[in-house]
Design a protein around this motif. Structure first.
Motif, PDB file in Angstrom:
ATOM      1  N   ILE A 154      36.006 -45.554  -4.803  1.00 46.62           N
ATOM      2  CA  ILE A 154      35.817 -46.323  -6.036  1.00 46.62           C
ATOM      3  C   ILE A 154      34.350 -46.699  -6.207  1.00 46.62           C
ATOM      4  CG2 ILE A 154      36.404 -48.471  -7.228  1.00 46.62           C
ATOM      5  CD1 ILE A 154      39.147 -48.340  -5.968  1.00 46.62           C
ATOM      6  N   ALA A 164      32.221 -44.193  -7.837  1.00 40.89           N
ATOM      7  CA  ALA A 164      32.510 -44.022  -9.267  1.00 40.89           C
ATOM      8  C   ALA A 164      32.189 -45.279 -10.059  1.00 40.89           C
ATOM      9  CB  ALA A 164      33.977 -43.643  -9.463  1.00 40.89           C
ATOM     10  N   GLY A 217      33.069 -48.347  -9.512  1.00 37.01           N
ATOM     11  CA  GLY A 217      34.175 -49.290  -9.609  1.00 37.01           C
ATOM     12  C   GLY A 217      35.364 -48.792 -10.410  1.00 37.01           C
ATOM     13  N   ASN A 218      35.281 -47.583 -10.953  1.00 42.75           N
ATOM     14  CA  ASN A 218      36.377 -47.007 -11.737  1.00 42.75           C
ATOM     15  C   ASN A 218      37.240 -46.137 -10.828  1.00 42.75           C
ATOM     16  OD1 ASN A 218      37.955 -45.300 -13.458  1.00 42.75           O
ATOM     17  ND2 ASN A 218      36.580 -45.794 -15.146  1.00 42.75           N
ATOM     18  N   ALA A 219      38.444 -46.619 -10.482  1.00 44.60           N
ATOM     19  CA  ALA A 219      39.300 -45.905  -9.536  1.00 44.60           C
ATOM     20  C   ALA A 219      39.750 -44.552 -10.069  1.00 44.60           C
ATOM     21  CB  ALA A 219      40.524 -46.756  -9.181  1.00 44.60           C
ATOM     22  N   ALA A 220      40.087 -44.485 -11.358  1.00 46.81           N
ATOM     23  CA  ALA A 220      40.538 -43.218 -11.943  1.00 46.81           C
ATOM     24  C   ALA A 220      39.436 -42.170 -11.869  1.00 46.81           C
ATOM     25  CB  ALA A 220      40.984 -43.427 -13.392  1.00 46.81           C
ATOM     26  N   LEU A 221      38.211 -42.570 -12.201  1.00 41.92           N
ATOM     27  CA  LEU A 221      37.075 -41.654 -12.105  1.00 41.92           C
ATOM     28  C   LEU A 221      36.824 -41.270 -10.650  1.00 41.92           C
ATOM     29  CD1 LEU A 221      34.711 -40.138 -13.354  1.00 41.92           C
ATOM     30  CD2 LEU A 221      33.365 -42.249 -13.233  1.00 41.92           C
ATOM     31  N   HIS A 231      43.828 -51.524 -10.810  1.00 45.32           N
ATOM     32  CA  HIS A 231      43.161 -50.319 -11.311  1.00 45.32           C
ATOM     33  C   HIS A 231      44.133 -49.516 -12.166  1.00 45.32           C
ATOM     34  CE1 HIS A 231      39.467 -50.762  -8.986  1.00 45.32           C
ATOM     35  NE2 HIS A 231      40.230 -51.167  -7.970  1.00 45.32           N
ATOM     36  N   THR A 232      43.647 -49.035 -13.302  1.00 41.17           N
ATOM     37  CA  THR A 232      44.514 -48.335 -14.254  1.00 41.17           C
ATOM     38  C   THR A 232      43.859 -47.066 -14.778  1.00 41.17           C
ATOM     39  OG1 THR A 232      43.623 -49.483 -16.202  1.00 41.17           O
ATOM     40  CG2 THR A 232      45.442 -50.552 -15.021  1.00 41.17           C
ATOM     41  N   LEU A 233      44.683 -46.252 -15.411  1.00 42.17           N
ATOM     42  CA  LEU A 233      44.217 -45.098 -16.175  1.00 42.17           C
ATOM     43  C   LEU A 233      44.615 -45.347 -17.620  1.00 42.17           C
ATOM     44  CD1 LEU A 233      43.075 -42.192 -16.422  1.00 42.17           C
ATOM     45  CD2 LEU A 233      45.411 -41.361 -16.027  1.00 42.17           C
TER      46      LEU A 233
END
Length: 205
Positions: free
Chosen positions: A10, A13, A15-19, A112-114
């Motif tokens: 994360i 990225a 802090g963006n978990a999806a990325l 964390h979300t998408l």
């Protein structure tokens, strides 16, 4: 260990978990690129052998055991196997296991979300918490649809028995019972595979 891995992925990225999952998937596929080349070679071999394979299927349509034996012998003459194109997919299993462990960790992907859909939720949890008609469920459904679409496009280009052409769709079935994070990994990975095959198919290997 899981917390450390999640923090690293994360963190890379922003802090963006999806990325982070997308970047992790791309890194895995770059690492497995040599196996992807072998998979492309297997696909080109299947295409070259397609007329002979169809002839064998007609000749031994009522004897599946004999058909499999003859197909195996045909591939053996080329120094290959009907399963040669499957091994690169199996090589991803450990990495998918890591993503699954992260996604099912009690706190790893909390919050964390998408696009608003929790990455750690499976489809059953999404329905239970948000309902069948909801934005999070729609996001999950779109991911599954895209995986199935890539599988369909891949299956169209596969010559061989029906069970081999059906294999790409197994990815969509796996995604249905896995957390959204794992589904995102599978989507990026299958899309990479399709693109990789399209590029490698234009050049002799």
């Amino acid at each position: 260990m899981i917390d450390s891995l999640v923090t690293f992925v994360i963190g890379t990225a922003g802090g963006n978990a999806a990325l982070g999952i997308v970047l992790f998937t791309i890194a895995v596929r770059v690492l497995l690129l040599p196996l992807g080349v072998k998979q492309a070679k297997a696909a080109q071999l299947r295409e070259r052998l397609a007329p002979k394979l169809k002839e064998l299927q007609k000749r031994h349509s009522r004897n599946p055991e004999r058909l499999n034996k003859e197909m195996t012998a045909l591939y053996a003459k080329e120094g290959s196997s009907p399963l040669a194109g499957i091994w690169p997919s199996l090589a991803q299993a450990p990495f998918l296991w890591v993503v699954y462990q992260v996604a099912t960790h009690p706190t790893a992907l909390a919050g964390h979300t998408l696009f608003g859909a929790p990455l750690g939720h499976q489809v059953a949890a999404l329905v239970a918490n948000y309902g069948l008609i909801s934005w999070p469920f729609l996001v999950f459904a779109v991911v599954i649809f895209l995986i199935a679409l890539v599988a369909w496009l891949t299956a169209r280009k596969i010559d061989g028995p029906a069970w081999i052409r059906a294999l790409p769709f197994a990815t969509a079935l796996f995604a249905l019972v896995m957390p959204l994070a794992a589904g995102l990994y599978l989507l990026v990975s299958t899309a990479w595979t399709a693109g990789e095959r399209a590029v490698l198919a234009t050049r002799p290997l």
